[in-house]
Scaffold this active site. Structure first.
Site, PDB file in Angstrom:
ATOM      1  N   ASP A   1      -4.516  -7.142   0.464  1.00 28.29           N
ATOM      2  CA  ASP A   1      -4.099  -6.241   1.806  1.00 28.29           C
ATOM      3  C   ASP A   1      -3.215  -7.022   2.514  1.00 28.29           C
ATOM      4  O   ASP A   1      -3.500  -8.091   2.860  1.00 28.29           O
ATOM      5  CB  ASP A   1      -5.482  -5.613   2.225  1.00 28.29           C
ATOM      6  CG  ASP A   1      -5.120  -4.630   3.103  1.00 28.29           C
ATOM      7  OD1 ASP A   1      -4.109  -3.931   2.861  1.00 28.29           O
ATOM      8  OD2 ASP A   1      -5.881  -4.220   3.790  1.00 28.29           O
TER       9      ASP A   1
ATOM     10  N   ARG B   1     -13.677  -3.501   5.064  1.00 27.20           N
ATOM     11  CA  ARG B   1     -14.067  -2.559   4.344  1.00 27.20           C
ATOM     12  C   ARG B   1     -13.790  -2.786   2.601  1.00 27.20           C
ATOM     13  O   ARG B   1     -12.746  -3.406   2.401  1.00 27.20           O
ATOM     14  CB  ARG B   1     -13.829  -1.238   4.800  1.00 27.20           C
ATOM     15  CG  ARG B   1     -12.234  -0.854   4.543  1.00 27.20           C
ATOM     16  CD  ARG B   1     -11.824   0.460   5.206  1.00 27.20           C
ATOM     17  NE  ARG B   1     -10.640   0.705   4.964  1.00 27.20           N
ATOM     18  CZ  ARG B   1      -9.685   0.288   6.043  1.00 27.20           C
ATOM     19  NH1 ARG B   1      -9.998  -0.246   7.095  1.00 27.20           N
ATOM     20  NH2 ARG B   1      -8.275   0.590   5.934  1.00 27.20           N
TER      21      ARG B   1
ATOM     22  N   ASN C   1      -2.938   4.690  -3.608  1.00 26.21           N
ATOM     23  CA  ASN C   1      -1.313   4.085  -3.296  1.00 26.21           C
ATOM     24  C   ASN C   1      -0.450   5.048  -4.180  1.00 26.21           C
ATOM     25  O   ASN C   1       0.647   5.096  -3.936  1.00 26.21           O
ATOM     26  CB  ASN C   1      -1.610   2.884  -3.738  1.00 26.21           C
ATOM     27  CG  ASN C   1      -2.215   1.682  -3.324  1.00 26.21           C
ATOM     28  OD1 ASN C   1      -2.613   0.695  -3.638  1.00 26.21           O
ATOM     29  ND2 ASN C   1      -2.470   2.201  -2.023  1.00 26.21           N
TER      30      ASN C   1
END
Length: 253
Positions: A33, A208, A81
């Site tokens: 990320d 998360r 995505n």
């Protein structure tokens, strides 16, 4: 060599020397990320951010090989995505294809796709299938490339596969409902036959899972790292392993 680089190398070596190799996770899942935010912060384009993230994958696998990790799952493209603007998704898919080809050509890794193939362009499907076929006899780390992956979708696909399999054997739905076990569903996951991840690492400071390996990570340890994925360093990786080795895993007991 700059003084800062020298200090960094010495510190990384110190962390590595103190690492307990008997307690290294065998399966690491990584949520890659922060590529876009890294690009914005450095004045680059989104595509440059994804490209830098792809380069970091090769480094990560080298570090994993040095520390006896056996399985690595890389979340490279989620089902969500795919809903991004086409001008971002198409270059990203191309970068993923190049990365998967490089992993297969390296000769050290076994590449395995996890995700929904039919959501991906035909060319991407071909690259993933060929990489898996060409590396199936390799002896190195098993690298799961999660492309077109979503945790809820994986569980849905597993249940669908299980029902179809039992139907071909003539099983009745009520009998299946009565005898269904956790192991039955596990045998139909994308990662069937593999150990569950011991450690899940997420970069960029987000805390998360976002649907990553929902079934398999029930007993995983988590490590959230503040740096964006392209800036992830070996010392960050070693810190994650050190942190993991210091934990006492109870598995609910």
């Amino acid at each position: 060599m700059k003084l800062r680089d020298l200090v960094y190398r010495l510190y990384a070596r110190r962390v590595e020397d103190r690492l307990d190799h008997e307690r290294v996770p065998k399966h690491i899942g990584v949520i890659l990320d922060g590529n876009r935010r890294w690009a914005r912060a450095s004045g680059g384009t989104t595509e440059q951010g994804h490209q830098a993230g792809a380069v970091k994958i090769r480094e990560l696998l080298g570090w994993c090989a040095e520390t006896d990790v056996e399985v690595v799952t890389l979340w490279m493209l989620s089902t969500d995505n795919l809903n991004r603007a086409e001008e971002e998704v198409l270059p990203l898919v191309g970068i993923i294809e190049d990365t998967v080809r490089d992993l297969a050509a390296d000769g050290r890794w076994r590449v395995h796709h996890v995700g929904q193939l039919d959501l991906l362009p035909a060319g991407t499907q071909k690259v993933l299938k060929e990489a898996e076929q060409d590396t199936r006899d390799n002896k190195g780390i098993l690298v799961n490339v999660a492309v077109g992956y979503g945790g809820r979708q994986e569980i849905t696909d597993a249940v669908r596969s299980l029902l179809a399999d039992r139907a071909t054997r003539g099983a009745k739905l009520e009998d299946l409902a009565e005898t269904l076990t956790v192991e039955d569903i596990s045998e139909h996951l994308y990662t069937r036959g593999q150990p569950d991840p011991d450690l899940v690492i997420r970069t960029s400071g987000e805390q998360r899972l976002s649907g990553f390996m929902l079934w398999q990570s029930a007993h995983s340890e988590y490590y959230f790292c503040e740096v964006f994925w392209p800036a992830f360093r070996k010392v960050d990786f070693l810190r994650a392993l050190r942190d993991y080795s210091a934990r006492h895993r109870r598995y609910g007991n």
